[in-house]
Write a protein that holds these residues in place. Structure first.
Motif, PDB file in Angstrom:
ATOM      1  N   GLU A 170       0.719  -1.283  -0.102  1.00 53.18           N
ATOM      2  CA  GLU A 170      -0.161  -0.084   0.048  1.00 53.18           C
ATOM      3  C   GLU A 170       0.912   1.299   0.038  1.00 53.18           C
ATOM      4  O   GLU A 170       0.507   2.300  -0.698  1.00 53.18           O
ATOM      5  CB  GLU A 170      -0.809  -0.097   1.481  1.00 53.18           C
ATOM      6  N   ASP A 171       1.914   1.312   0.705  1.00 52.97           N
ATOM      7  CA  ASP A 171       2.839   2.565   0.863  1.00 52.97           C
ATOM      8  C   ASP A 171       3.567   2.710  -0.838  1.00 52.97           C
ATOM      9  O   ASP A 171       3.435   3.824  -0.978  1.00 52.97           O
ATOM     10  CB  ASP A 171       4.027   1.965   1.706  1.00 52.97           C
ATOM     11  N   VAL A 172       3.803   1.529  -1.447  1.00 51.25           N
ATOM     12  CA  VAL A 172       4.395   1.780  -2.906  1.00 51.25           C
ATOM     13  C   VAL A 172       3.021   2.373  -3.632  1.00 51.25           C
ATOM     14  O   VAL A 172       3.566   3.335  -4.418  1.00 51.25           O
ATOM     15  CB  VAL A 172       4.959   0.589  -3.351  1.00 51.25           C
ATOM     16  N   ALA A 173       1.988   1.888  -3.612  1.00 49.27           N
ATOM     17  CA  ALA A 173       1.017   2.266  -4.584  1.00 49.27           C
ATOM     18  C   ALA A 173       0.571   3.795  -4.283  1.00 49.27           C
ATOM     19  O   ALA A 173       0.291   4.412  -5.230  1.00 49.27           O
ATOM     20  CB  ALA A 173      -0.468   1.149  -4.179  1.00 49.27           C
ATOM     21  N   LYS A 174       0.656   4.148  -2.872  1.00 45.10           N
ATOM     22  CA  LYS A 174       0.253   5.357  -2.605  1.00 45.10           C
ATOM     23  C   LYS A 174       1.392   6.314  -3.142  1.00 45.10           C
ATOM     24  O   LYS A 174       1.275   7.270  -3.611  1.00 45.10           O
ATOM     25  CB  LYS A 174       0.314   5.820  -0.867  1.00 45.10           C
ATOM     26  N   ALA A 175       2.701   5.884  -3.036  1.00 45.07           N
ATOM     27  CA  ALA A 175       3.625   6.851  -3.862  1.00 45.07           C
ATOM     28  C   ALA A 175       3.494   6.940  -5.235  1.00 45.07           C
ATOM     29  O   ALA A 175       3.851   8.043  -5.889  1.00 45.07           O
ATOM     30  CB  ALA A 175       5.151   6.161  -3.447  1.00 45.07           C
ATOM     31  N   ALA A 176       2.837   6.071  -5.858  1.00 45.19           N
ATOM     32  CA  ALA A 176       2.500   6.036  -7.265  1.00 45.19           C
ATOM     33  C   ALA A 176       1.447   6.725  -7.564  1.00 45.19           C
ATOM     34  O   ALA A 176       0.919   7.037  -8.803  1.00 45.19           O
ATOM     35  CB  ALA A 176       2.600   4.775  -7.878  1.00 45.19           C
ATOM     36  N   GLY A 177       0.611   7.409  -6.482  1.00 48.29           N
ATOM     37  CA  GLY A 177      -0.422   8.215  -6.642  1.00 48.29           C
ATOM     38  C   GLY A 177      -1.725   7.393  -6.519  1.00 48.29           C
ATOM     39  O   GLY A 177      -2.906   8.074  -6.772  1.00 48.29           O
ATOM     40  N   ALA A 178      -1.805   6.335  -6.370  1.00 45.22           N
ATOM     41  CA  ALA A 178      -2.927   5.448  -6.104  1.00 45.22           C
ATOM     42  C   ALA A 178      -3.530   5.476  -4.826  1.00 45.22           C
ATOM     43  O   ALA A 178      -3.009   6.065  -3.917  1.00 45.22           O
ATOM     44  CB  ALA A 178      -2.645   3.862  -6.486  1.00 45.22           C
TER      45      ALA A 178
END
Length: 292
Positions: A170-178
Motif C-alpha cells: 500500500e505504501d508503494v501504491a500511494k507513492a505512485a498516486g493510487a
C-alpha cells in the motif's frame, strides 16, 4: 544502487511482462539490476513436496552464484522464487549441520551472505525517488493490494513488517498516486499451484478475492506474484461467462512504471487477458469527477 537479479523461470515464460516492467521501472529509478549468471530453477513450487534437501539445494546454488558475483542482496520478483530462496537461506542460517554440508552438495563455496529481497521491498525503499520522478501519478486510482500467501509468510522467513497486516505494498501504491482500499482477502491464497488440477476450486477462490476487492471500491487489483496474476487475470474469462464484470490486474512494477510515465506497451500491459485500457483511458475523467 546495484542489486543482484534472479528472474526465475516464470519471468522468462508466462510472466514476461513482469520481468520487463521490473527491469524498466528499476532503470527509471536508477536501480541497476545485475542478473545472476548461470542461474537455474529454484524448485518452486513442487520440489519441497518431493525432496526437502533438493528444495534447499536448488535455491542455495543460486544464492551461492549471487554471492560469488559479489552481491550482498538479490531481488527475486516472483513470490514463489522469493519464498524458496529466503527459505533456503533461513534453514542454512539456523542449521549448522546443513550449513556445513551445503557447499559439497551444490559443488561451490557458500557462506549464505546474500539477503533475498522482494520487489515490494526494493520499491518501498525507493519511495522518495518514486514520488520525485512520478510525472504521471495515478490520480487516486482505487486499487486493492493483494499479497497472497507467499510474500509475507512464514514470518520467520520473510521478516516482514507485519505478516497479518502488512502495509508495504500500500505504501508503494500511494507513492505512485493510487488510493489503496481496505479489504478482507488480501492475504488469502488464490490457489496458484492448483490452477490445473483443481481449476474449479481456483476459479471459486479467485471469484471471492475479486468480489471482495470490488465490494471495497477497488477499480483494479495489484499483485507481486506471477502465479497470482495468472490466476486472477486469466481465470476471469470463466467468470465473464457468468456476466461478472472484469477487473484489471496490475503487477506492482507496472503500477509504479505508469506513474513514472513509462509506456504501457513497454510495461507489457497489452499482454494481459483483462484489458487495462479503458481504466487508463478514463483516468482523467474519473479524477475530474471525483474532484467535482
Amino acid at each position: 544502487m546495484t542489486i543482484g537479479y534472479y528472474p526465475g523461470c516464470s519471468l522468462e515464460g508466462t510472466a514476461r511482462e513482469y520481468d520487463e516492467s521490473v527491469r524498466l521501472t528499476a532503470g527509471a529509478l536508477d536501480i541497476e539490476l545485475k542478473e545472476v549468471d548461470d542461474w537455474s530453477c529454484c524448485g518452486a513450487t513442487s520440489a519441497h513436496s518431493v525432496n526437502h534437501l533438493l528444495s534447499l539445494a536448488l535455491p542455495a546454488r543460486n544464492l551461492a552464484l549471487a554471492e560469488s558475483a559479489g552481491h550482498d542482496a538479490v531481488l527475486a520478483p516472483c513470490a514463489a522464487c522469493y519464498n524458496r530462496l529466503a527459505r533456503a537461506s533461513h534453514e542454512v542460517a539456523t542449521d549448522s549441520e546443513l550449513a556445513a554440508k551445503m557447499p559439497k552438495i551444490i559443488g561451490r563455496p557458500f557462506a549464505n551472505s546474500v539477503k533475498v529481497r522482494t520487489v515490494v521491498d526494493v520499491l518501498r525503499e525507493a519511495i522518495p525517488s518514486i514520488k520525485a520522478k512520478a510525472t504521471k501519478p495515478l490520480d487516486g486510482m482505487k486499487v486493492a493490494c493483494y499479497y497472497g500467501c507467499l510474500l509475507m509468510r512464514p514470518p520467520e522467513v520473510s521478516g516482514s513488517d507485519d505478516p497479518e497486516n502488512p502495509t508495504c505494498m500500500e505504501d508503494v501504491a500511494k507513492a505512485a498516486g493510487a488510493q489503496p482500499v481496505s479489504w478482507n482477502l488480501r492475504l488469502e491464497c488464490c490457489g496458484g499451484s492448483m490452477s490445473v488440477p483443481r481449476t474449479g476450486s481456483v476459479v471459486r477462490l479467485g471469484r471471492a478475492i475479486l468480489a471482495d476487492a470490488r465490494a471495497a471500491g477497488a477499480e483494479a487489483l495489484v499483485v507481486a506474484c506471477p502465479m497470482c496474476h495468472s490466476n486472477l487475470d486469466f481465470r476471469q474469462s470463466a467468470m465473464a461467462n457468468r456476466g461478472e464484470a472484469p477487473m484489471p490486474v496490475f503487477y506492482i512494477s507496472q503500477l509504479v512504471g505508469l506513474a513514472l510515465g513509462l509506456p504501457a506497451k513497454e510495461l507489457g500491459l497489452d499482454r494481459h487477458f483483462v484489458s487495462v485500457r479503458s481504466l487508463l483511458d478514463n483516468r482523467p475523467a474519473a479524477a475530474a469527477k471525483e474532484v467535482a
